[in-house]
Every structure is written in structure tokens, then in C-alpha cells.
Design a protein around this motif. Structure first.
Motif, PDB file in Angstrom:
ATOM      1  N   ASN A  23      -5.505  -7.060  -9.857  1.00  0.00           N
ATOM      2  CA  ASN A  23      -5.737  -6.808  -8.434  1.00  0.00           C
ATOM      3  C   ASN A  23      -5.305  -5.395  -8.058  1.00  0.00           C
ATOM      4  OD1 ASN A  23      -6.661  -9.430  -8.089  1.00  0.00           O
ATOM      5  ND2 ASN A  23      -4.660 -10.225  -7.522  1.00  0.00           N
ATOM      6  N   GLY A  60      -1.468  -6.367   2.774  1.00  0.00           N
ATOM      7  CA  GLY A  60      -1.118  -7.485   1.915  1.00  0.00           C
ATOM      8  C   GLY A  60       0.294  -7.932   2.220  1.00  0.00           C
ATOM      9  N   ASP A  61       0.698  -9.006   1.590  1.00  0.00           N
ATOM     10  CA  ASP A  61       2.039  -9.558   1.828  1.00  0.00           C
ATOM     11  C   ASP A  61       3.102  -8.606   1.281  1.00  0.00           C
ATOM     12  OD1 ASP A  61       3.877 -11.333   2.765  1.00  0.00           O
ATOM     13  OD2 ASP A  61       3.146 -13.055   1.613  1.00  0.00           O
ATOM     14  N   VAL A  64       4.034  -6.815  -2.951  1.00  0.00           N
ATOM     15  CA  VAL A  64       2.919  -6.919  -3.893  1.00  0.00           C
ATOM     16  C   VAL A  64       2.608  -5.582  -4.573  1.00  0.00           C
ATOM     17  CG1 VAL A  64       1.857  -8.868  -2.698  1.00  0.00           C
ATOM     18  CG2 VAL A  64       1.208  -6.545  -2.063  1.00  0.00           C
ATOM     19  N   LYS A  66       2.033  -2.485  -2.670  1.00  0.00           N
ATOM     20  CA  LYS A  66       1.226  -1.589  -1.828  1.00  0.00           C
ATOM     21  C   LYS A  66       1.828  -0.177  -1.804  1.00  0.00           C
ATOM     22  CE  LYS A  66       1.717  -3.892   1.996  1.00  0.00           C
ATOM     23  NZ  LYS A  66       2.672  -4.938   1.567  1.00  0.00           N
ATOM     24  N   ASN A 158       1.294  -4.968   6.454  1.00  0.00           N
ATOM     25  CA  ASN A 158       1.283  -6.395   6.114  1.00  0.00           C
ATOM     26  C   ASN A 158       0.142  -7.124   6.805  1.00  0.00           C
ATOM     27  OD1 ASN A 158       4.826  -6.217   6.393  1.00  0.00           O
ATOM     28  ND2 ASN A 158       3.674  -6.259   4.494  1.00  0.00           N
ATOM     29  N   LYS A 160      -3.949  -7.187   8.473  1.00  0.00           N
ATOM     30  CA  LYS A 160      -5.295  -6.609   8.506  1.00  0.00           C
ATOM     31  C   LYS A 160      -5.505  -5.887   9.834  1.00  0.00           C
ATOM     32  CE  LYS A 160      -7.485 -10.490   7.888  1.00  0.00           C
ATOM     33  NZ  LYS A 160      -8.594 -11.470   7.757  1.00  0.00           N
ATOM     34  N   GLU A 189      -7.458  -5.380   0.724  1.00  0.00           N
ATOM     35  CA  GLU A 189      -6.334  -6.318   0.646  1.00  0.00           C
ATOM     36  C   GLU A 189      -5.827  -6.407  -0.790  1.00  0.00           C
ATOM     37  OE1 GLU A 189      -5.078 -10.897   1.892  1.00  0.00           O
ATOM     38  OE2 GLU A 189      -7.197 -10.328   1.848  1.00  0.00           O
ATOM     39  N   LYS A 191      -3.530  -8.766  -3.221  1.00  0.00           N
ATOM     40  CA  LYS A 191      -2.905 -10.084  -3.349  1.00  0.00           C
ATOM     41  C   LYS A 191      -2.234 -10.225  -4.709  1.00  0.00           C
ATOM     42  CE  LYS A 191      -6.061 -12.769  -0.410  1.00  0.00           C
ATOM     43  NZ  LYS A 191      -7.016 -13.915  -0.386  1.00  0.00           N
ATOM     44  N   GLU A 193       0.943 -12.969  -6.375  1.00  0.00           N
ATOM     45  CA  GLU A 193       1.775 -14.116  -6.006  1.00  0.00           C
ATOM     46  C   GLU A 193       3.259 -13.784  -5.918  1.00  0.00           C
ATOM     47  OE1 GLU A 193       1.018 -17.412  -8.514  1.00  0.00           O
ATOM     48  OE2 GLU A 193      -1.076 -17.646  -7.865  1.00  0.00           O
TER      49      GLU A 193
END
Length: 351
Positions: A23, A60-61, A64, A66, A158, A160, A189, A191, A193
Motif C-alpha cells: 500500500n 489515513g489512520d 500507517v 503517512k 487523518n 478525507k 488514502e 491503509k 493494519e
């Protein structure tokens, strides 16, 4: 830089023993395309200037990667560039307005952006968020002019674009900014986990809990150790006529109670000035958060954003483990970022 950036990113991940995630590689490929459209030769740019998107918006969360990806990209772009905390950027705008004292809003925005362009053709905003109604009302016109001046913007968030400033006061006045960002930006985005900041290789080491006599003994011992040989002084910081007193100041190593920083009327501007004087910060007695103390929670989120942006290591005390923090309802999403940053800022690797 195209393709080369992807190879260098993979090499960097390997050297840092970081997992090369598919990703993340997909984001890197889109960044390569963004670079090609915006930073190629002047002759080719004449034909793509109108159609190319000047912004790259990565959301994104928490945890991750970013920031890692965009910082890597930012470091590799050979252009005039600035990396700014968003609060710091908006404060500079409001200061510019105050100093110029111009009546016409359009003129002051044009002058500010012209001045900005003389300093950078690329600006990087990490963890972009809007919480201030004054900022929300001006952002549409400000960013419209920034893009018209061909200044490129890269952003991590975090949230959109369409959900920025959600449930904020007078959000209708913020919608022009949303429209501009959606039209002028590549939105992407990311992603993954797992939060890499919570991995076994990066466990918290300076987070003390619960609040009891034993913890108090440990944090006092720790503070004595890091201030050993340092001269004590009482420091006063002045921010636009407001005095803020630091009572425990040891040549840049400072200690605060949570209420000193977050239970009085302080904002990003104050925190930026405070942090300028700090090399290491201890914050005692961080409380649980809910709807009854959401103002203090918002200040804490802002404070941690400033500390993180300036890469200042910290140590804290609280009554529960980091993953047991609660939040007010409206701040649940940005507070996830704060908790993730607390993991990183209290890590031994950060000092």
C-alpha cells in the motif's frame, strides 16, 4: 527522480528495518506521477500547468506511515520548499494581516501569497486539521490564491478532504476550501493494519503510570537524573503581551503539570513559543478525557502536535496505560493521532 524515488524508498525502508508495504509503494507510485506533472522541465510544464493538480493530499489512520512517506518525498525534491506546522502557518498569516493593516481582504491574501512564493514553490503540511472558525472562513480564498501562484502543497491528514472540519461552526463557509482542495489535489488514502509506532521495537519507555507514590518516586528520580549538572532558573516567556512562567527550567529541560499547559487560555501560538525554549519536556498528571473537559483535551492535542513537529522528546505521568485513554466524543479521531504520537515521543529511541 521518477522510478528512482521508488527504489530509494525501498532501500530506505530496508536500511531502517521497516516493512516494505504494498500500500505504501502504491502511494509512492502516485507521488512519482505527481512529481512528474509538477516538477518537470519548464517547457513541458507550459502544456500541463492548467490540468495538473498542485496538491497531494494523503490521508489515513494514525501510524500507517503517512509522515514517513511524504517527508521522504519532501527531502528528495530539489526545489525551494518549506515544511510547516499548519497552526504555525496560519499564525504567520494572521501576523502578516496585523502588520500590514490593509482593509481589502483580497489584497492582503495576494500580498501574503506573493511573499510565500518568494520563499517556496513546495509547502508540506503534516497532520493537517482545522479547528478554528477564523481559519476555516479564510482558507478557501487563501488556498485558491496559493494554487493560482503555482505553489505546490503536500499534506498528510487523518481525515478525507470532504470530512475536514466536520460538525464545525459555520461549516458552510468552509465548503469553498473543500471544493478547491478536491479539484486541485490528488487525494490518496493509505491503509495499513498495524501502527508501526506501537511495535515491539518501539515500546514506550518514559511513560509512567498509575498516579501513586511509587510512580511519583520514579518520575522524580528520572527528572533529577536528566537535570543533573544543569543550572536551575525561573523563565518567563512573553507572547504578544501575555506572560507565561516556567517555574521548573533547567537549561532547556522543563517540567510542567498538565493544568499549567492545558487548563488556561493557551493556543498554538503560545505552545510554539514555549517549545522554542525546550529540549526535553516532562508533563505530569495527564487526566482522562470526556465531554466535560474537551477544551483541555483540544489544547493537549494542539500541544502534542507542536511538540511532535519540533521533535522534542517528552516524559509523562498519567493514571492509566496509554491504550486505556478515553476521549470526548467530538475529538475521538484527532486524539487517536495524539495517543500514537505519545508512544513515539516517549520512546527511548526519541532521545
Amino acid at each position: 527522480m521518477v522510478k528512482k524515488f521508488q527504489k530509494e524508498f525501498i532501500s530506505y525502508c530496508n536500511s531502517q528495518q521497516l516493512e516494505v508495504n504494498s500500500n505504501q509503494i502504491e502511494v509512492v507510485k502516485r507521488l512519482e506521477k505527481y512529481y512528474q506533472e509538477n516538477f518537470k522541465s519548464y517547457f513541458l510544464n507550459l502544456f500541463s500547468k492548467k490540468s495538473s493538480k498542485k496538491g497531494f493530499y494523503l490521508f489515513g489512520d494514525v501510524g500507517v506511515g503517512k509522515t514517513m512517506i511524504l517527508k521522504f518525498f519532501f527531502d528528495h525534491v530539489k526545489e525551494k520548499k518549506l515544511r510547516l506546522h499548519f497552526n504555525e502557518f496560519m499564525l504567520s498569516f494572521h501576523d502578516f494581516v496585523y502588520q500590514k493593516k490593509e482593509k481589502e481582504e483580497e489584497n492582503i491574501i495576494n500580498h501574503f501569497v506573493k511573499n510565500l512564493k518568494s520563499k517556496a514553490s513546495l509547502i508540506y503540511f503534516d497532520e493537517f486539521q482545522v479547528t478554528n472558525i477564523v481559519d476555516a472562513m479564510i482558507l478557501g480564498k487563501l488556498f485558491d490564491q496559493i494554487f493560482k501562484e503555482d505553489i505546490k502543497i503536500i499534506v498528510t491528514s487523518n481525515t478525507k478532504i470532504s470530512e475536514l472540519y466536520k460538525d464545525g461552526l459555520q461549516r458552510d463557509q468552509f465548503k469553498p476550501f473543500i471544493k478547491i482542495m478536491e479539484q486541485k489535489s490528488t487525494e490518496c488514502e493509505l491503509k495499513i493494519e498495524d501502527d508501526y509506532r506501537k511495535s515491539n521495537n518501539n515500546q514506550k519507555q518514559r511513560y509512567f503510570y498509575p498516579l501513586n507514590q511509587e510512580t511519583n518516586f520514579k518520575i522524580n528520580k528520572f527528572f533529577r537524573t536528566i537535570t543533573k549538572g544543569k543550572k536551575y532558573s525561573f523563565k518567563t516567556i512573553n507572547v504578544k503581551g501575555r506572560d507565561f512562567k516556567i517555574e521548573k527550567f533547567y537549561e532547556g529541560v522543563v517540567r510542567f503539570d498538565f493544568n499549567e499547559l492545558c487548563d488556561q487560555n493557551l493556543g498554538a501560538e503560545d505552545y510554539l513559543e514555549i517549545v522554542k525554549n525546550c529540549k526535553f519536556i516532562v508533563i505530569d498528571q495527564i487526566p482522562q478525557f470526556d465531554d466535560t473537559n474537551s477544551n483541555q483535551q483540544q489544547r493537549f492535542i494542539t500541544l502534542l502536535d507542536v511538540i511532535y513537529d519540533k521533535n522534542i522528546p517528552i516524559s509523562v505521568t498519567a493514571n492509566q496505560n496509554l491504550d486505556k485513554f478515553t476521549s470526548s466524543r467530538l475529538l475521538e479521531k484527532p486524539f487517536k493521532r495524539t495517543i500514537s504520537r505519545l508512544y513515539e515521543l516517549t520512546s527511548v529511541d526519541n532521545y
